[in-house]
Design an enzyme around this catalytic site. Structure first.
Site, short mmCIF file in Angstrom:
data_model
loop_
_atom_site.label_atom_id
_atom_site.label_comp_id
_atom_site.label_asym_id
_atom_site.label_seq_id
_atom_site.Cartn_x
_atom_site.Cartn_y
_atom_site.Cartn_z
N GLU A 23 -0.33 15.65 10.22
CA GLU A 23 0.08 14.59 10.13
C GLU A 23 1.79 13.98 9.84
O GLU A 23 2.18 14.84 8.94
CB GLU A 23 -0.69 13.58 9.13
N LYS A 156 -9.42 7.70 -0.88
CA LYS A 156 -8.55 7.37 -1.77
C LYS A 156 -9.34 6.40 -2.55
O LYS A 156 -10.25 5.87 -1.99
CB LYS A 156 -7.07 7.11 -1.65
N1 PSU Z 1 -3.86 7.41 3.05
C1 PSU Z 1 -3.42 9.00 2.43
N2 PSU Z 1 -2.08 8.84 2.48
C2 PSU Z 1 -1.84 8.31 3.55
C3 PSU Z 1 -2.49 7.37 4.44
C4 PSU Z 1 -4.21 7.49 4.16
O1 PSU Z 1 -4.08 9.81 1.23
O2 PSU Z 1 -0.69 8.64 3.96
C5 PSU Z 1 -1.93 7.32 6.04
C6 PSU Z 1 -2.97 7.96 6.86
O3 PSU Z 1 -1.47 7.91 8.08
C7 PSU Z 1 -3.91 7.49 7.35
C8 PSU Z 1 -3.19 6.27 7.17
O4 PSU Z 1 -4.51 7.59 8.28
O5 PSU Z 1 -2.72 5.50 6.63
C9 PSU Z 1 -4.39 5.12 7.44
O6 PSU Z 1 -3.78 3.16 7.01
P1 PSU Z 1 -4.44 2.48 8.17
O7 PSU Z 1 -5.64 2.61 6.44
O8 PSU Z 1 -3.67 1.49 7.95
O9 PSU Z 1 -5.12 2.58 9.36
#
Ligand code: PSU
Ligand code: MN
Length: 302
Positions: A23, A156
């Site tokens: 990613e 998390k």
């Molecule tokens: N969780 C992590 N590190 C991250 C992300 C999530 O521990 O960098 C990033 C990932 O790319 C995940 C995104 O897909 O955040 C989710 O964002 P949102 O909650 O806005 O969908």
């Protein structure tokens, strides 16, 4: 189709060699500069050393990219590019734009490219207070639609973990603990939440991939891969930083795609960088397991 697969990734796919998608939001929005570029290179090197072809995924100049050159990796790490989820992809393409892909967008592009295994740090999920705000990551919906196997250290504790597990169940996403029956919570080895199923090794994951395919189920497989206890963040430090970061996000009235990057950045500051060191270990740990799964999968599809 504006999909550009690098020559190395394309030949691996043609030959049935192991490939792992990586990613890019973790690089551009999840880790600070300059550690992010070193990390992005190290992530790829871990796979290369295992005999697995890395395919870092991003959008550059209006093209969906699976597999980046080092120059392109530098751009993702150093340019101020937006965070793109699946619904942002058509807009970015229409404008010949660039951006980093979330778990949702990376899974979607990996699937278009025909890549089956994907490694990330942690998944997005249901945010605390979602019953009021409706803040649930698009990661969950996309994982109900694409047949990738994603390795993550759970989600998390900035999120509502039991609600996220409930949604994964409703959406039909297959969830397996890797050598554990407890769902990991990223910086912490064990969230305290029980999983229905666990697998001992990569070959057992490949077995589930094969039977999932045989049934033609649409959803992804999520592998919850915990950090060893000795590597986790000190739980007291963790709990304090988390509470403070959530309060600050609330005070600032953050919404939408800003919420997750803000919480991650704030927690790095509040833990004096400790959370960052643990974050890197998590990503590397997940990449190794994804590499093992890709090797096992490639061995069986020959
Ligand atoms: N969780 C992590 N590190 C991250 C992300 C999530 O521990 O960098 C990033 C990932 O790319 C995940 C995104 O897909 O955040 C989710 O964002 P949102 O909650 O806005 O969908
Ligand atoms: Mn959100």
């Amino acid at each position: 189709m504006p999909l550009s697969i690098s020559p190395a990734v394309q030949s691996a796919l043609d030959e049935g060699w192991p490939v792992v998608a990586l990613e890019s939001t973790i690089i551009s929005h999840g880790l600070p500069r300059p550690e992010n570029l070193d990390a992005a290179r190290r992530f790829e090197q871990i796979l290369t050393d295992m005999g697995v072809v890395p395919a870092t995924i991003a959008v550059l100049d209006g093209e969906l990219k699976a597999g980046l050159t080092d120059e392109e990796l530098v751009r993702v790490a150093n340019e101020d590019i937006p965070k793109l989820s699946v619904r942002d992809l058509p807009i970015s393409l229409a404008r010949a734009g660039s951006g980093a892909t979330t778990v949702a967008a990376t899974s979607y592009i990996a699937n278009l490219a025909g890549i089956r295994v994907f490694a990330t740090g942690g998944l997005g999920g249901v945010h605390r207070g979602a019953s009021e705000t409706f803040d649930e990551s698009a990661d969950l919906k996309v994982l109900s639609e694409v047949p990738v196997t994603v390795v993550a250290a759970g989600v998390k504790s900035i999120l509502d973990i039991p609600a996220t597990l409930e949604r994964l169940e409703s959406l039909g996403v297959i969830v397996l603990g890797y050598g554990t029956d407890k769902f990991p919570s990223f910086w912490l080895t064990d969230s305290g939440f029980q999983l229905d199923w666990s697998v001992p090794d990569a070959s057992a994951v490949a077995d589930v991939m094969a039977s999932r395919d045989a049934l033609g189920q649409p959803a992804a497989i999520m592998i919850g891969n915990p950090l060893p206890l000795t590597d986790q963040l000190d739980p007291e430090v963790h709990d304090r930083a988390l509470a403070d970061a959530l309060r600050m996000a609330d005070e600032q009235g953050l919404t939408g795609k800003e919420v997750t990057p803000f919480l991650l950045k704030t927690i790095v500051g509040l833990t004096g960088g400790d959370s960052l060191a643990v974050n890197l270990k998590i990503a590397e740990n997940n990449i190794r397991v994804a590499g093992d799964i890709a090797l096992s999968w490639a061995g069986r599809s020959k």
